[in-house]
Design a protein around this motif. Structure first.
Motif, PDB file in Angstrom:
ATOM      1  N   GLY A 116     -11.687  22.363 -39.919  1.00  0.00           N
ATOM      2  CA  GLY A 116     -11.155  23.003 -38.720  1.00  0.00           C
ATOM      3  C   GLY A 116     -10.794  24.457 -38.969  1.00  0.00           C
ATOM      4  O   GLY A 116     -11.080  25.338 -38.137  1.00  0.00           O
ATOM      5  N   SER A 117     -10.190  24.717 -40.134  1.00  0.00           N
ATOM      6  CA  SER A 117      -9.861  26.096 -40.502  1.00  0.00           C
ATOM      7  C   SER A 117     -11.123  26.937 -40.664  1.00  0.00           C
ATOM      8  O   SER A 117     -11.156  28.120 -40.282  1.00  0.00           O
ATOM      9  CB  SER A 117      -9.042  26.100 -41.794  1.00  0.00           C
ATOM     10  OG  SER A 117      -8.588  27.392 -42.126  1.00  0.00           O
ATOM     11  N   LEU A 118     -12.186  26.338 -41.227  1.00  0.00           N
ATOM     12  CA  LEU A 118     -13.458  27.043 -41.387  1.00  0.00           C
ATOM     13  C   LEU A 118     -14.062  27.406 -40.028  1.00  0.00           C
ATOM     14  O   LEU A 118     -14.557  28.526 -39.831  1.00  0.00           O
ATOM     15  CB  LEU A 118     -14.430  26.170 -42.186  1.00  0.00           C
ATOM     16  CG  LEU A 118     -15.856  26.721 -42.370  1.00  0.00           C
ATOM     17  CD1 LEU A 118     -15.833  28.016 -43.166  1.00  0.00           C
ATOM     18  CD2 LEU A 118     -16.742  25.679 -43.075  1.00  0.00           C
ATOM     19  N   ILE A 119     -14.016  26.459 -39.090  1.00  0.00           N
ATOM     20  CA  ILE A 119     -14.549  26.725 -37.749  1.00  0.00           C
ATOM     21  C   ILE A 119     -13.780  27.864 -37.079  1.00  0.00           C
ATOM     22  O   ILE A 119     -14.368  28.782 -36.493  1.00  0.00           O
ATOM     23  CB  ILE A 119     -14.479  25.443 -36.889  1.00  0.00           C
ATOM     24  CG1 ILE A 119     -15.461  24.403 -37.415  1.00  0.00           C
ATOM     25  CG2 ILE A 119     -14.784  25.752 -35.419  1.00  0.00           C
ATOM     26  CD1 ILE A 119     -15.297  23.032 -36.790  1.00  0.00           C
ATOM     27  N   LEU A 120     -12.453  27.827 -37.192  1.00  0.00           N
ATOM     28  CA  LEU A 120     -11.635  28.880 -36.588  1.00  0.00           C
ATOM     29  C   LEU A 120     -11.879  30.226 -37.265  1.00  0.00           C
ATOM     30  O   LEU A 120     -11.880  31.274 -36.603  1.00  0.00           O
ATOM     31  CB  LEU A 120     -10.152  28.508 -36.680  1.00  0.00           C
ATOM     32  CG  LEU A 120      -9.711  27.353 -35.772  1.00  0.00           C
ATOM     33  CD1 LEU A 120      -8.284  26.935 -36.082  1.00  0.00           C
ATOM     34  CD2 LEU A 120      -9.828  27.743 -34.303  1.00  0.00           C
ATOM     35  N   PRO A 172      -7.416  32.281 -41.884  1.00  0.00           N
ATOM     36  CA  PRO A 172      -7.033  30.920 -42.322  1.00  0.00           C
ATOM     37  C   PRO A 172      -5.534  30.646 -42.250  1.00  0.00           C
ATOM     38  O   PRO A 172      -5.122  29.547 -41.868  1.00  0.00           O
ATOM     39  CB  PRO A 172      -7.541  30.869 -43.769  1.00  0.00           C
ATOM     40  CG  PRO A 172      -8.662  31.848 -43.803  1.00  0.00           C
ATOM     41  CD  PRO A 172      -8.293  32.934 -42.853  1.00  0.00           C
ATOM     42  N   PHE A 173      -4.713  31.637 -42.608  1.00  0.00           N
ATOM     43  CA  PHE A 173      -3.267  31.418 -42.544  1.00  0.00           C
ATOM     44  C   PHE A 173      -2.785  31.393 -41.090  1.00  0.00           C
ATOM     45  O   PHE A 173      -1.878  30.631 -40.748  1.00  0.00           O
ATOM     46  CB  PHE A 173      -2.531  32.492 -43.339  1.00  0.00           C
ATOM     47  CG  PHE A 173      -2.680  32.344 -44.823  1.00  0.00           C
ATOM     48  CD1 PHE A 173      -1.965  31.382 -45.509  1.00  0.00           C
ATOM     49  CD2 PHE A 173      -3.540  33.146 -45.538  1.00  0.00           C
ATOM     50  CE1 PHE A 173      -2.095  31.210 -46.884  1.00  0.00           C
ATOM     51  CE2 PHE A 173      -3.696  33.005 -46.906  1.00  0.00           C
ATOM     52  CZ  PHE A 173      -2.973  32.032 -47.589  1.00  0.00           C
ATOM     53  N   ILE A 182      -2.339  26.100 -35.482  1.00  0.00           N
ATOM     54  CA  ILE A 182      -3.302  25.417 -34.613  1.00  0.00           C
ATOM     55  C   ILE A 182      -3.728  24.093 -35.242  1.00  0.00           C
ATOM     56  O   ILE A 182      -3.742  23.038 -34.585  1.00  0.00           O
ATOM     57  CB  ILE A 182      -4.532  26.307 -34.368  1.00  0.00           C
ATOM     58  CG1 ILE A 182      -4.118  27.634 -33.744  1.00  0.00           C
ATOM     59  CG2 ILE A 182      -5.553  25.592 -33.488  1.00  0.00           C
ATOM     60  CD1 ILE A 182      -5.251  28.648 -33.655  1.00  0.00           C
ATOM     61  N   ILE A 183      -4.060  24.144 -36.537  1.00  0.00           N
ATOM     62  CA  ILE A 183      -4.473  22.920 -37.242  1.00  0.00           C
ATOM     63  C   ILE A 183      -3.325  21.927 -37.306  1.00  0.00           C
ATOM     64  O   ILE A 183      -3.523  20.706 -37.180  1.00  0.00           O
ATOM     65  CB  ILE A 183      -4.971  23.265 -38.659  1.00  0.00           C
ATOM     66  CG1 ILE A 183      -6.152  24.238 -38.597  1.00  0.00           C
ATOM     67  CG2 ILE A 183      -5.388  22.002 -39.401  1.00  0.00           C
ATOM     68  CD1 ILE A 183      -7.350  23.712 -37.847  1.00  0.00           C
ATOM     69  N   SER A 201      -1.909  20.387 -42.712  1.00  0.00           N
ATOM     70  CA  SER A 201      -2.506  21.648 -42.264  1.00  0.00           C
ATOM     71  C   SER A 201      -2.379  22.757 -43.298  1.00  0.00           C
ATOM     72  O   SER A 201      -3.286  23.593 -43.435  1.00  0.00           O
ATOM     73  CB  SER A 201      -1.853  22.091 -40.951  1.00  0.00           C
ATOM     74  OG  SER A 201      -0.450  22.248 -41.108  1.00  0.00           O
ATOM     75  N   ILE A 202      -1.275  22.791 -44.039  1.00  0.00           N
ATOM     76  CA  ILE A 202      -1.087  23.863 -45.023  1.00  0.00           C
ATOM     77  C   ILE A 202      -2.022  23.685 -46.218  1.00  0.00           C
ATOM     78  O   ILE A 202      -2.757  24.614 -46.571  1.00  0.00           O
ATOM     79  CB  ILE A 202       0.387  23.952 -45.454  1.00  0.00           C
ATOM     80  CG1 ILE A 202       1.253  24.362 -44.260  1.00  0.00           C
ATOM     81  CG2 ILE A 202       0.557  24.956 -46.607  1.00  0.00           C
ATOM     82  CD1 ILE A 202       2.730  24.440 -44.557  1.00  0.00           C
TER      83      ILE A 202
END
Length: 288
Positions: A46-50, A57-58, A63-64, A201-202
């Motif tokens: 999900g972080s990669l998509i965003l 990423p931070f 959101i994640i 998420s972190i």
């Protein structure tokens, strides 16, 4: 040696964050969520998509966090609600079976969607280090360590200062007595499970900044469960120092014996610690 300790501390902070979510759900509910590592990997994707949409990423962590928390609540309602009233031993066994099934589903879905290739998030600050007292401190690792301290502090304040946090602590000590005092057990379990999944998420963002693949979740879960056992089962306040301990031990083993023996050395020390201290390095105190 100093540089080795730095890397060990930074890795240990990541281990502690991973173990925190596992320890929270086990300490409160006596559920062993083996799928926690796979949920971290889902968060990393999900972080990669965003990131590809232009979100740092931070900055993607909130959101994640929301998405994973909602997903955790749905998973709890769909699969874990039925075992709330089971005896403790049956809870552990059934949650283990259910979550292992989720691992297979999540890993295979991730492989189907993203293939089995390793991925990595590479923002402009990847590889930047800070020089301090002659030591090189990776910016991303330092940020992860700071996030870990902030997370532990916020969770402590939540559990010790808020009504719902106190309800979670009461349920973790004796859910039957808590129920008699008017605390909604099912709601407390639901929110606790959602929070524990949201905490992924972190580490999801931090692992995404390293490298990850669809099947890497079980490896990170193994780190988390080792840290939880070292800290004392269900002791959420002991996971951070226990994570630092494991991270330092692994880094020292790399320094002394080479990278091939890092995981082996960590497991050997883990077994020795449990033989000498069956309750873990940091016993779970009965609450304040």
């Amino acid at each position: 040696m100093g540089q080795t300790l730095v890397f060990g501390i930074l890795n240990g902070a990541l281990y502690g964050i991973i173990a925190l979510g596992i320890a929270l759900v086990f300490g409160v509910m006596k559920y062993l969520n083996v799928a926690h590592g796979s949920l971290i990997i889902v968060g990393a994707y999900g972080s990669l998509i965003l990131f590809r949409l232009g979100v740092d990423p931070f900055a993607s962590i909130p959101i994640i966090l929301v998405l994973l928390s909602l997903g955790g609540a749905l998973l709890f309602k769909a699969f874990f609600t039925r075992i709330i009233g089971f005896p403790e031993g049956d809870k552990i066994k059934n949650s283990l079976l259910i979550s292992f099934g989720l691992v297979l589903v999540l890993d295979n879905l991730a492989t189907l969607i993203w293939t089995g290739d390793e991925r990595s998030i590479t923002p402009s600050y990847s590889g930047i280090t800070i020089q301090l007292f002659g030591l090189r401190i990776p910016l991303i690792g330092l940020s992860g360590g700071i996030l870990a301290l902030v997370l532990i502090s916020v969770l402590h304040l939540f559990l010790s200062r808020t009504y719902f946090g106190k309800a979670i602590r009461a349920v973790s000590q004796d859910h039957e007595a808590a129920s008699l005092m008017g605390i909604g057990i099912q709601r407390t379990f639901l929110v606790s499970f959602a929070i524990s999944v949201g905490l992924a998420s972190i580490p999801a963002a931090l692992i995404g900044l390293q490298s990850f693949s669809p099947t890497a979740g079980i490896q990170w879960f193994n780190k988390g469960i080792i840290v939880m056992m070292l800290s004392g089962i269900g002791n959420i306040y002991g996971v951070f120092p226990a994570g630092l301990f494991l991270g330092i031990i692994e880094s020292l083993s790399v320094f002394l014996f080479g990278a091939l023996y890092r995981d082996v050395t960590g497991l050997v020390v883990f077994v020795l610690i449990l033989i000498l201290f069956p309750q873990g390095l940091f016993r779970k105190g009965r609450e304040e």
